[in-house]
Design a protein around this motif. Structure first.
Motif, PDB file in Angstrom:
ATOM      1  N   LEU A 492       6.887 -17.810   2.728  1.00  0.00           N
ATOM      2  CA  LEU A 492       7.548 -17.616   3.534  1.00  0.00           C
ATOM      3  C   LEU A 492       8.350 -16.630   3.731  1.00  0.00           C
ATOM      4  N   LEU A 493       9.101 -16.006   5.082  1.00  0.00           N
ATOM      5  CA  LEU A 493       9.609 -15.199   5.091  1.00  0.00           C
ATOM      6  C   LEU A 493      10.023 -15.382   6.763  1.00  0.00           C
ATOM      7  N   ARG A 494      11.694 -14.893   6.806  1.00  0.00           N
ATOM      8  CA  ARG A 494      11.714 -14.432   8.092  1.00  0.00           C
ATOM      9  C   ARG A 494      11.389 -12.610   8.890  1.00  0.00           C
ATOM     10  N   ARG A 495      10.779 -13.260  10.137  1.00  0.00           N
ATOM     11  CA  ARG A 495      10.109 -11.989  10.875  1.00  0.00           C
ATOM     12  C   ARG A 495      10.873 -10.513  10.219  1.00  0.00           C
ATOM     13  N   ASP A 496      11.895 -11.019  10.382  1.00  0.00           N
ATOM     14  CA  ASP A 496      12.532  -9.951  10.758  1.00  0.00           C
ATOM     15  C   ASP A 496      13.397  -9.284   9.018  1.00  0.00           C
ATOM     16  N   GLN A 497      12.503  -9.920   8.343  1.00  0.00           N
ATOM     17  CA  GLN A 497      12.050  -9.339   7.307  1.00  0.00           C
ATOM     18  C   GLN A 497      11.034  -8.231   6.312  1.00  0.00           C
ATOM     19  N   ILE A 498      10.314  -8.603   7.794  1.00  0.00           N
ATOM     20  CA  ILE A 498       9.287  -7.259   7.387  1.00  0.00           C
ATOM     21  C   ILE A 498       9.428  -6.601   9.022  1.00  0.00           C
ATOM     22  N   THR A 499      10.094  -4.962   8.402  1.00  0.00           N
ATOM     23  CA  THR A 499      10.879  -5.030   9.689  1.00  0.00           C
ATOM     24  C   THR A 499       9.895  -3.501  10.073  1.00  0.00           C
ATOM     25  N   GLN A 500       8.686  -3.101   9.104  1.00  0.00           N
ATOM     26  CA  GLN A 500       8.163  -1.417   9.547  1.00  0.00           C
ATOM     27  C   GLN A 500       6.517  -1.982   9.610  1.00  0.00           C
ATOM     28  N   THR A 501       6.314  -2.229   9.779  1.00  0.00           N
ATOM     29  CA  THR A 501       5.442  -3.203  10.078  1.00  0.00           C
ATOM     30  C   THR A 501       4.876  -1.675  11.184  1.00  0.00           C
ATOM     31  N   ARG A 502       3.658  -1.386  11.097  1.00  0.00           N
ATOM     32  CA  ARG A 502       2.699  -0.400  11.842  1.00  0.00           C
ATOM     33  C   ARG A 502       1.821  -1.118  13.207  1.00  0.00           C
ATOM     34  N   LYS A 503       1.894  -0.305  14.168  1.00  0.00           N
ATOM     35  CA  LYS A 503       1.480  -0.860  15.202  1.00  0.00           C
ATOM     36  C   LYS A 503       0.297   0.038  15.719  1.00  0.00           C
ATOM     37  N   VAL A 504       0.337   1.088  15.226  1.00  0.00           N
ATOM     38  CA  VAL A 504      -0.375   2.649  15.119  1.00  0.00           C
ATOM     39  C   VAL A 504      -0.224   3.161  14.149  1.00  0.00           C
ATOM     40  N   TRP A 505      -1.525   4.019  13.667  1.00  0.00           N
ATOM     41  CA  TRP A 505      -1.487   4.262  12.036  1.00  0.00           C
ATOM     42  C   TRP A 505      -0.396   5.445  12.349  1.00  0.00           C
ATOM     43  N   ASP A 506      -0.311   6.121  10.713  1.00  0.00           N
ATOM     44  CA  ASP A 506       0.473   7.468  10.694  1.00  0.00           C
ATOM     45  C   ASP A 506      -0.563   8.461  10.223  1.00  0.00           C
ATOM     46  N   ARG A 507      -0.959   9.597  10.749  1.00  0.00           N
ATOM     47  CA  ARG A 507      -2.538  10.340  10.727  1.00  0.00           C
ATOM     48  C   ARG A 507      -2.090  11.065   9.298  1.00  0.00           C
ATOM     49  N   GLU A 508      -0.550  11.134   8.545  1.00  0.00           N
ATOM     50  CA  GLU A 508      -0.502  11.114   6.927  1.00  0.00           C
ATOM     51  C   GLU A 508      -0.701  10.013   5.893  1.00  0.00           C
ATOM     52  N   ASP A 509      -0.936   8.734   6.380  1.00  0.00           N
ATOM     53  CA  ASP A 509      -0.887   7.791   5.718  1.00  0.00           C
ATOM     54  C   ASP A 509      -2.225   7.873   4.953  1.00  0.00           C
ATOM     55  N   PRO A 510      -1.408   7.736   3.279  1.00  0.00           N
ATOM     56  CA  PRO A 510      -2.368   8.143   1.744  1.00  0.00           C
ATOM     57  C   PRO A 510      -3.367   7.128   1.788  1.00  0.00           C
ATOM     58  N   PHE A 511      -3.703   5.028   3.227  1.00  0.00           N
ATOM     59  CA  PHE A 511      -4.270   4.876   2.745  1.00  0.00           C
ATOM     60  C   PHE A 511      -6.039   5.872   3.201  1.00  0.00           C
ATOM     61  N   PHE A 512      -5.887   7.157   3.997  1.00  0.00           N
ATOM     62  CA  PHE A 512      -7.180   7.394   4.029  1.00  0.00           C
ATOM     63  C   PHE A 512      -6.884   9.055   3.555  1.00  0.00           C
ATOM     64  N   ALA A 513      -6.319   9.251   2.475  1.00  0.00           N
ATOM     65  CA  ALA A 513      -6.004  10.238   2.073  1.00  0.00           C
ATOM     66  C   ALA A 513      -7.554  11.451   1.324  1.00  0.00           C
ATOM     67  N   SER A 514      -8.332  10.434   0.852  1.00  0.00           N
ATOM     68  CA  SER A 514      -9.296  10.715   0.463  1.00  0.00           C
ATOM     69  C   SER A 514     -10.463  11.819   2.169  1.00  0.00           C
ATOM     70  N   ALA A 515     -10.473  10.422   3.069  1.00  0.00           N
ATOM     71  CA  ALA A 515     -11.411  11.343   3.668  1.00  0.00           C
ATOM     72  C   ALA A 515     -10.193  12.450   4.631  1.00  0.00           C
ATOM     73  N   ARG A 516      -9.180  12.560   4.350  1.00  0.00           N
ATOM     74  CA  ARG A 516      -8.548  14.177   5.096  1.00  0.00           C
ATOM     75  C   ARG A 516      -8.808  14.865   3.667  1.00  0.00           C
ATOM     76  N   GLU A 517      -8.928  15.008   2.553  1.00  0.00           N
ATOM     77  CA  GLU A 517      -9.096  15.978   1.155  1.00  0.00           C
ATOM     78  C   GLU A 517     -10.358  16.511   1.631  1.00  0.00           C
ATOM     79  N   GLN A 518     -11.122  15.337   2.014  1.00  0.00           N
ATOM     80  CA  GLN A 518     -12.885  16.447   2.190  1.00  0.00           C
ATOM     81  C   GLN A 518     -13.227  17.073   2.949  1.00  0.00           C
ATOM     82  N   ALA A 519     -12.508  16.137   4.449  1.00  0.00           N
ATOM     83  CA  ALA A 519     -12.212  17.020   6.004  1.00  0.00           C
ATOM     84  C   ALA A 519     -11.976  18.555   5.567  1.00  0.00           C
ATOM     85  N   GLN A 520     -11.064  18.763   4.607  1.00  0.00           N
ATOM     86  CA  GLN A 520     -10.196  20.195   4.081  1.00  0.00           C
ATOM     87  C   GLN A 520     -11.266  20.540   3.598  1.00  0.00           C
ATOM     88  N   LYS A 521     -11.960  19.967   2.681  1.00  0.00           N
ATOM     89  CA  LYS A 521     -12.672  21.607   2.619  1.00  0.00           C
ATOM     90  C   LYS A 521     -14.403  21.553   2.820  1.00  0.00           C
TER      91      LYS A 521
END
Length: 633
Positions: A492-521
């Motif tokens: 358990l931790l306070r809700r203010d201790q997780i301050t960076q939770t995203r509501k919308v994805w960043d288009r440069e997020d490394p989570f789907f970097a492989s998709a961006r790499e293939q699209a570029q190719k």
């Protein structure tokens, strides 16, 4: 004054007029306590206790539209996932698939999840036990959560900004990662994890004897998730924790007998709490004083008896939980087969490693008797500890300093209260208890059996996670929560201790970097193009989506083609998640706002095959669909 080792059956008796659990089987049995507890010598009446419990229940209610004060992260047990709850409401908010396959999000099906799990992964199960949050200077920093997989000897990391698993490491040379904790200061540099079962080396079938078998304590680099070092130990490792100096970690260790049978593992009166000197281990690796095993390049050092890297502190046999007090003073090892907990004073460890103490037990400053089957201990930050008693089905609240005074011969009752829980508790966890900020507000007890607490749902019963108010002098049970597939532990931790939770994805997020790499190719703009790219019998289909439509509603492939579909959700409004499901092909996935997800399958059936959005996103959600036309080979 006599020390505890010289005393026999010297257990503090309940004060006169106290109630035992056996005499009071209500929702909360309050054991009699001495005046030192601050409760006096009399126990609250049933009516008074019921009124106090009702007040506690009113304090925990979160009304519609209100947010919880704490995040709770639960291990998903045999489901292989992590669950996110709000505390104190105990509402389940989200499930994070980790080691399992999840058809809702596509975890284990999408290419992005396979980038994490491994594209050659054959393990579709997991057994998650211990979730823990990364720290800076002994305080939760809300960056990562780490979780073990005992079933397949893995450790995973979850990014808390997106609540997705981004790294999984298989630990070499060992089997069954069980106990897991994090280095607390100056930051979480290492993830410490215990491998439980001994195996021979090499483990190639040429030798199955115990003579060549051992297990190891492991440290992973928290950022790279690579194994930094391994330490060979005697016995079987169980749970672990770290101190607040960054110098020591400690693990409970059973089976000093080196037995294979149940009776044999309980033959000795004592096993150990093993202390690891992290600075010495790092120096040994730096100096090249290590070996490697098999094909692994991980440095392996020898920490068995006689090593300068470890110390083996005798404790009652078959210890289980190991928990560091939030003031940084003590490691507490829980007895399991003994009714005791062993308190190890951390600031004595320097002298122990320097050879200034006569024996390892000199660092033990108390061994209070609490009840039957003590498994895990947590803390309120006010000097009190809370230990689960598995056989008694209770939580025991006790005072650490009073227990030390009693060990040194003073007539003092260190037990403050015993509370019935339902039933057979394993782990427990108080709010912020693994950090310097332990606030003593809420206690979660994870009970292994629920028996009669919920409506029957077949032979398989849920477990019962109970919420207890510990903000006052008395523990007050306020909530029963059925859970599936054996969560072992939570944090358990306070809700203010997780301050960076995203509501919308960043288009440069490394989570789907492989998709961006293939699209570029392929010369594709993921946020604008809707097209089909053929590369031999491999076909890549790029689709953008805006609720309630895919911007490519038909594409053609040939029978036998390997098809990869990339979907990019162009919506920018939070909670407008899209899905992609190809009928009769066993694939589906989630695509949240501004995310790109991809899935690969073989188009092995000629004809018309519909795909549709399987996450409700619009009033015209049912109309969000398209066709794959497969030409017969």
């Amino acid at each position: 004054m006599k020390k505890r080792d010289e005393l026999t059956n010297d257990v503090p008796e309940p004060a006169e007029g106290g109630l035992s659990r056996r005499r009071f089987m209500g929702a909360a049995a309050l054991a009699g306590v001495a005046g030192a507890s601050g409760l006096g010598t009399a126990v609250m009446s049933r009516d008074a206790f019921a009124a106090a419990a009702e007040e506690a229940r009113n304090n925990y209610v979160i009304h519609p539209g209100e947010l919880d004060e704490y995040y709770g992260f639960w291990s998903g047990g045999h489901s292989g996932e992590v669950r996110v709850l709000g505390i104190p409401s105990m509402r389940e908010i989200m499930r994070i698939p980790v080691f399992n396959v999840d058809s809702a999000t596509g975890w284990g099906l999408t290419n992005e999840s396979k980038d994490v799990l491994g594209h050659d992964n054959t393990h579709l199960n997991g057994d998650c036990h211990h979730p823990h949050i990364s720290m800076t200077d002994g305080r939760y920093d809300g960056k990562y959560l780490f979780i073990n997989d005992k079933a397949n000897t893995r450790v995973a990391r979850i990014r808390l900004d997106i609540m997705k698993c981004d790294k999984i490491t298989t630990i070499p040379n060992v089997q069954a990662i069980h106990g897991l904790r994090l280095q607390k200061v100056p930051k979480t540099k290492y993830v410490f994890c215990n491998a439980e079962y001994v195996i021979p080396h090499p483990n190639d079938g040429s030798d199955t004897s115990l003579e060549s078998s051992f297990t190891m304590f492991n440290a992973l680099d928290a950022e790279t998730m690579e194994v930094a070092f391994q330490v060979i130990v005697d016995g079987n490792l169980d749970n672990t924790d770290a101190d607040y100096t960054g110098k020591y970690a400690c693990s409970t260790c059973y089976n000093s007998e080196k037995a294979l049978d149940l009776a044999g593992t309980m033959r000795n009166d004592r096993d150990w709490a093993v202390v690891f000197n992290i600075e010495r281990i790092e120096q040994a690796v730096k100096n090249g004083n290590y070996k490697t095993l098999g094909d692994s390049e991980v440095p392996v050092v020898d920490g068995r008896h006689g090593s300068e890297l470890t110390r083996y502190i005798p404790v009652p046999k078959n210890p289980h939980g190991l928990n560091t007090s939030p003031d940084g003073k003590y490691f507490i090892a829980n007895g399991k087969l003994s009714p005791t907990c062993t308190i190890i004073q951390i600031d004595k460890l320097d002298d122990l490693f320097a050879g200034k103490l006569e024996n390892e037990r000199d660092v033990v400053v108390a061994e209070p008797e609490l009840g039957l089957g003590p498994l895990h201990t947590t803390y309120d930050g006010r000097g009190n500890a809370y230990t689960t008693l598995f056989i008694d089905s209770q939580v025991c609240k006790w005072n650490i300093e009073d227990a030390i005074r009693h060990y040194n011969g003073e007539k003092v009752n260190y037990i403050r209260q015993k509370l019935d829980v339902h039933y057979q508790p394993g782990h427990n966890h108080a709010s912020l208890t693994e950090s310097r900020d332990a606030d003593g507000k809420w206690l979660v007890v994870l009970s292994k059996f629920s028996k009669d607490r919920f409506l029957p749902a077949g032979p398989l019963h849920p477990e019962n996670d109970q919420l207890i108010d510990i903000s006052g002098e008395e523990m007050k049970l306020v909530h029963d929560g059925p859970t599936f597939a054996e969560p072992h532990d939570c944090i358990l931790l306070r809700r203010d201790q997780i301050t960076q939770t995203r509501k919308v994805w960043d288009r440069e997020d490394p989570f789907f970097a492989s998709a961006r790499e293939q699209a570029q190719k392929d010369g594709v703009n993921l946020t604008a193009d809707n097209k089909v790219v053929r590369d031999g019998n491999k076909v890549r289909v790029y689709i953008t989506s805006v609720a309630p439509q895919y911007n490519l509603t038909e594409f053609k492939v040939k029978q036998g083609d390997e098809v990869t579909v990339y979907v990019t959700n162009l919506d920018t409004i939070e909670d407008v998640t899209h899905g992609f499901c190809m009928v009769n092909h066993g694939v589906s996935m989630e695509i949240s706002p501004q995310q790109t997800s991809s899935v690969t399958f073989v188009a092995d059936k000629p004809g018309v095959h519909w795909y549709y959005c399987n996450w409700f996103c619009h009033a015209l959600h049912m109309e969000m669909r398209g066709r794959m036309l497969v030409e017969k080979a």
